[in-house]
Design a protein around this motif. Structure first.
Motif, PDB file in Angstrom:
ATOM      1  N   VAL A 168     -14.623   9.017   7.002  1.00  0.00           N
ATOM      2  CA  VAL A 168     -15.664   8.080   7.180  1.00  0.00           C
ATOM      3  C   VAL A 168     -15.278   6.936   5.882  1.00  0.00           C
ATOM      4  CG1 VAL A 168     -17.761   7.240   7.441  1.00  0.00           C
ATOM      5  CG2 VAL A 168     -17.192   9.375   8.581  1.00  0.00           C
ATOM      6  N   LEU A 169     -15.237   5.770   6.140  1.00  0.00           N
ATOM      7  CA  LEU A 169     -15.244   4.974   4.982  1.00  0.00           C
ATOM      8  C   LEU A 169     -16.434   3.793   5.727  1.00  0.00           C
ATOM      9  CD1 LEU A 169     -11.359   4.323   4.278  1.00  0.00           C
ATOM     10  CD2 LEU A 169     -13.277   5.367   2.921  1.00  0.00           C
ATOM     11  N   PRO A 170     -16.954   3.172   4.628  1.00  0.00           N
ATOM     12  CA  PRO A 170     -17.937   2.105   5.038  1.00  0.00           C
ATOM     13  C   PRO A 170     -17.318   0.900   5.600  1.00  0.00           C
ATOM     14  CG  PRO A 170     -17.632   2.270   2.825  1.00  0.00           C
ATOM     15  CD  PRO A 170     -16.948   3.231   3.107  1.00  0.00           C
ATOM     16  N   SER A 171     -16.003   0.712   5.240  1.00  0.00           N
ATOM     17  CA  SER A 171     -15.394  -0.597   6.021  1.00  0.00           C
ATOM     18  C   SER A 171     -13.887  -0.335   5.933  1.00  0.00           C
ATOM     19  CB  SER A 171     -15.903  -1.817   5.135  1.00  0.00           C
ATOM     20  OG  SER A 171     -15.340  -1.624   3.631  1.00  0.00           O
ATOM     21  N   ARG A 172     -13.101  -1.356   6.509  1.00  0.00           N
ATOM     22  CA  ARG A 172     -11.662  -1.318   6.545  1.00  0.00           C
ATOM     23  C   ARG A 172     -11.086  -1.536   5.345  1.00  0.00           C
ATOM     24  NH1 ARG A 172      -8.917  -4.595  10.877  1.00  0.00           N
ATOM     25  NH2 ARG A 172      -9.029  -6.405   9.593  1.00  0.00           N
ATOM     26  N   VAL A 173     -10.200  -0.770   4.972  1.00  0.00           N
ATOM     27  CA  VAL A 173      -9.367  -0.913   3.504  1.00  0.00           C
ATOM     28  C   VAL A 173      -7.954  -1.256   4.052  1.00  0.00           C
ATOM     29  CG1 VAL A 173      -8.504   0.069   1.610  1.00  0.00           C
ATOM     30  CG2 VAL A 173     -10.828   0.636   2.352  1.00  0.00           C
ATOM     31  N   GLU A 174      -7.355  -2.583   3.404  1.00  0.00           N
ATOM     32  CA  GLU A 174      -6.050  -2.861   3.843  1.00  0.00           C
ATOM     33  C   GLU A 174      -5.070  -2.228   2.751  1.00  0.00           C
ATOM     34  OE1 GLU A 174      -4.957  -4.156   6.416  1.00  0.00           O
ATOM     35  OE2 GLU A 174      -6.523  -4.769   7.373  1.00  0.00           O
ATOM     36  N   LEU A 175      -4.026  -1.897   3.182  1.00  0.00           N
ATOM     37  CA  LEU A 175      -3.220  -1.368   2.110  1.00  0.00           C
ATOM     38  C   LEU A 175      -1.559  -2.049   2.422  1.00  0.00           C
ATOM     39  CD1 LEU A 175      -3.824   2.319   2.841  1.00  0.00           C
ATOM     40  CD2 LEU A 175      -4.613   1.069   0.646  1.00  0.00           C
ATOM     41  N   ASP A 176      -1.014  -1.996   1.076  1.00  0.00           N
ATOM     42  CA  ASP A 176       0.409  -2.578   0.990  1.00  0.00           C
ATOM     43  C   ASP A 176       1.470  -1.423   0.959  1.00  0.00           C
ATOM     44  OD1 ASP A 176      -0.107  -5.462   1.488  1.00  0.00           O
ATOM     45  OD2 ASP A 176      -0.806  -5.763  -0.652  1.00  0.00           O
ATOM     46  N   ILE A 177       2.362  -1.406   1.706  1.00  0.00           N
ATOM     47  CA  ILE A 177       3.208  -0.275   1.288  1.00  0.00           C
ATOM     48  C   ILE A 177       4.247  -0.608   0.319  1.00  0.00           C
ATOM     49  CG2 ILE A 177       5.448   0.996   2.330  1.00  0.00           C
ATOM     50  CD1 ILE A 177       4.308   0.408   5.144  1.00  0.00           C
ATOM     51  N   VAL A 178       4.218   0.361  -0.687  1.00  0.00           N
ATOM     52  CA  VAL A 178       5.119  -0.056  -1.909  1.00  0.00           C
ATOM     53  C   VAL A 178       6.584   0.836  -1.777  1.00  0.00           C
ATOM     54  CG1 VAL A 178       5.355   0.583  -4.475  1.00  0.00           C
ATOM     55  CG2 VAL A 178       2.777   0.003  -3.220  1.00  0.00           C
ATOM     56  N   ARG A 179       6.401   2.255  -1.228  1.00  0.00           N
ATOM     57  CA  ARG A 179       7.542   3.078  -1.330  1.00  0.00           C
ATOM     58  C   ARG A 179       7.423   3.878  -0.129  1.00  0.00           C
ATOM     59  NH1 ARG A 179       8.018   6.126  -6.595  1.00  0.00           N
ATOM     60  NH2 ARG A 179       6.399   7.383  -5.505  1.00  0.00           N
ATOM     61  N   VAL A 180       8.528   4.274   0.496  1.00  0.00           N
ATOM     62  CA  VAL A 180       8.466   5.386   1.396  1.00  0.00           C
ATOM     63  C   VAL A 180       9.766   6.119   1.286  1.00  0.00           C
ATOM     64  CG1 VAL A 180       8.734   6.159   3.827  1.00  0.00           C
ATOM     65  CG2 VAL A 180       7.339   3.750   3.224  1.00  0.00           C
ATOM     66  N   VAL A 181       9.609   7.235   0.950  1.00  0.00           N
ATOM     67  CA  VAL A 181      10.729   8.234   0.685  1.00  0.00           C
ATOM     68  C   VAL A 181      10.563   9.667   1.963  1.00  0.00           C
ATOM     69  CG1 VAL A 181      11.735  10.120  -0.787  1.00  0.00           C
ATOM     70  CG2 VAL A 181      10.732   7.751  -1.630  1.00  0.00           C
ATOM     71  N   ASP A 182      11.549   9.619   2.672  1.00  0.00           N
ATOM     72  CA  ASP A 182      11.536  10.517   3.523  1.00  0.00           C
ATOM     73  C   ASP A 182      12.518  11.707   3.532  1.00  0.00           C
ATOM     74  OD1 ASP A 182      10.762  11.326   6.230  1.00  0.00           O
ATOM     75  OD2 ASP A 182      12.447  10.567   7.287  1.00  0.00           O
ATOM     76  N   THR A 183      12.013  13.017   3.605  1.00  0.00           N
ATOM     77  CA  THR A 183      12.550  14.101   3.262  1.00  0.00           C
ATOM     78  C   THR A 183      12.459  15.210   4.387  1.00  0.00           C
ATOM     79  OG1 THR A 183      11.084  15.270   2.132  1.00  0.00           O
ATOM     80  CG2 THR A 183      12.235  13.748   0.850  1.00  0.00           C
ATOM     81  N   PRO A 184      13.230  16.104   4.685  1.00  0.00           N
ATOM     82  CA  PRO A 184      12.962  17.064   5.447  1.00  0.00           C
ATOM     83  C   PRO A 184      11.590  17.809   5.572  1.00  0.00           C
ATOM     84  CG  PRO A 184      15.166  17.187   4.972  1.00  0.00           C
ATOM     85  CD  PRO A 184      14.471  16.293   3.953  1.00  0.00           C
ATOM     86  N   GLU A 185      11.075  17.805   4.381  1.00  0.00           N
ATOM     87  CA  GLU A 185       9.738  18.608   4.184  1.00  0.00           C
ATOM     88  C   GLU A 185       8.550  17.804   4.203  1.00  0.00           C
ATOM     89  OE1 GLU A 185      12.327  18.338   1.857  1.00  0.00           O
ATOM     90  OE2 GLU A 185      13.132  20.417   1.949  1.00  0.00           O
ATOM     91  N   ALA A 186       8.724  16.721   3.969  1.00  0.00           N
ATOM     92  CA  ALA A 186       7.490  15.594   3.751  1.00  0.00           C
ATOM     93  C   ALA A 186       8.011  13.947   3.854  1.00  0.00           C
ATOM     94  CB  ALA A 186       6.618  15.877   2.646  1.00  0.00           C
ATOM     95  N   THR A 187       7.341  13.168   4.125  1.00  0.00           N
ATOM     96  CA  THR A 187       7.377  11.739   4.171  1.00  0.00           C
ATOM     97  C   THR A 187       6.359  11.389   3.108  1.00  0.00           C
ATOM     98  OG1 THR A 187       8.100  11.375   6.345  1.00  0.00           O
ATOM     99  CG2 THR A 187       7.411   9.701   5.123  1.00  0.00           C
ATOM    100  N   HIS A 188       6.965  10.769   2.007  1.00  0.00           N
ATOM    101  CA  HIS A 188       6.144  10.510   0.672  1.00  0.00           C
ATOM    102  C   HIS A 188       5.888   8.914   0.755  1.00  0.00           C
ATOM    103  CE1 HIS A 188       7.137  14.430  -0.576  1.00  0.00           C
ATOM    104  NE2 HIS A 188       8.381  14.017  -0.439  1.00  0.00           N
ATOM    105  N   LEU A 189       4.590   8.569   0.750  1.00  0.00           N
ATOM    106  CA  LEU A 189       4.172   7.285   0.975  1.00  0.00           C
ATOM    107  C   LEU A 189       3.174   6.621   0.081  1.00  0.00           C
ATOM    108  CD1 LEU A 189       2.865   8.300   4.809  1.00  0.00           C
ATOM    109  CD2 LEU A 189       5.021   6.667   4.249  1.00  0.00           C
TER     110      LEU A 189
END
Length: 195
Positions: A168-189
């Motif tokens: 639960v957050l009190p309001s919406r929080v907007e985010l900008d994507i800085v980096r995405v690294v996709d691997t078979p074990e996890a996607t690092h955002l």
């Protein structure tokens, strides 16, 4: 300039701890699944190769830690040395620390709010980033406007229960994507909090 960065592994359905998380079972039943992406083939922590090695290096390059009391106490404050490199640990809390903290000179309990804890951590970190850990602490830092970035290691598993990162957050929080690294074990955002 120093940034405060939440580092957290999370299931696809938003859980950072598995069911039955508690002081006698830190992280809950099957918690290690969230961190397998960073383990060596022998099951040791902190892989040094590939994407996992890069994230481990970033994590260890931070100059201070802000961590929630619950997390800190479950791991006995990492023996007073989170990185094994002597960085200060700041624990925002409404209550003074227990007696065991006296054995850990790098651990400081901050009783005047998350803003103060973050300011102290940033001052201590200098030009390096501040590592943020703990779901409650992350939510409070977002609410106070003192969390700058989120490094989420999205693990391809559905826990179906446990402890959510952003319940639960009190309001919406907007985010900008800085980096995405996709691997078979996890996607690092990596996200930056939009101000």
């Amino acid at each position: 300039m120093s940034s405060s960065v939440l580092y957290m592994s999370m299931s696809l359905d938003g859980y950072i701890a598995a069911p039955n998380d508690g002081p006698d079972n830190p992280g809950g039943d099957g918690f290690i699944r969230l961190h397998e992406w960073g383990l060596t083939p022998d099951g040791e922590r902190h892989r040094t190769d590939g994407a996992a090695g890069r994230f481990t290096d970033e994590y260890h390059a931070t100059g201070a830690v802000v961590v929630g009391r619950r997390t800190a106490e479950q791991v006995d404050h990492w023996g007073g040395d989170h990185h094994g490199r002597g960085v200060p640990i700041f624990v925002p809390s409404h209550r003074p620390p227990g007696p065991s903290v006296a054995n850990h000179p790098l651990v400081t309990y901050v009783t005047d709010g998350i803003e103060s804890a973050m300011a102290q951590a940033k001052a201590a970190a200098g030009e390096r980033d501040v590592l943020v850990q703990g779901g409650y602490t992350a939510r409070r830092a977002l609410e106070a406007g003192v969390l700058d970035e989120l490094q989420i290691h999205q693990v391809p598993v559905l826990f179906g229960g446990g402890r959510r990162l952003f319940d639960v957050l009190p309001s919406r929080v907007e985010l900008d994507i800085v980096r995405v690294v996709d691997t078979p074990e996890a996607t690092h955002l990596r996200y930056r909090v939009r101000r």
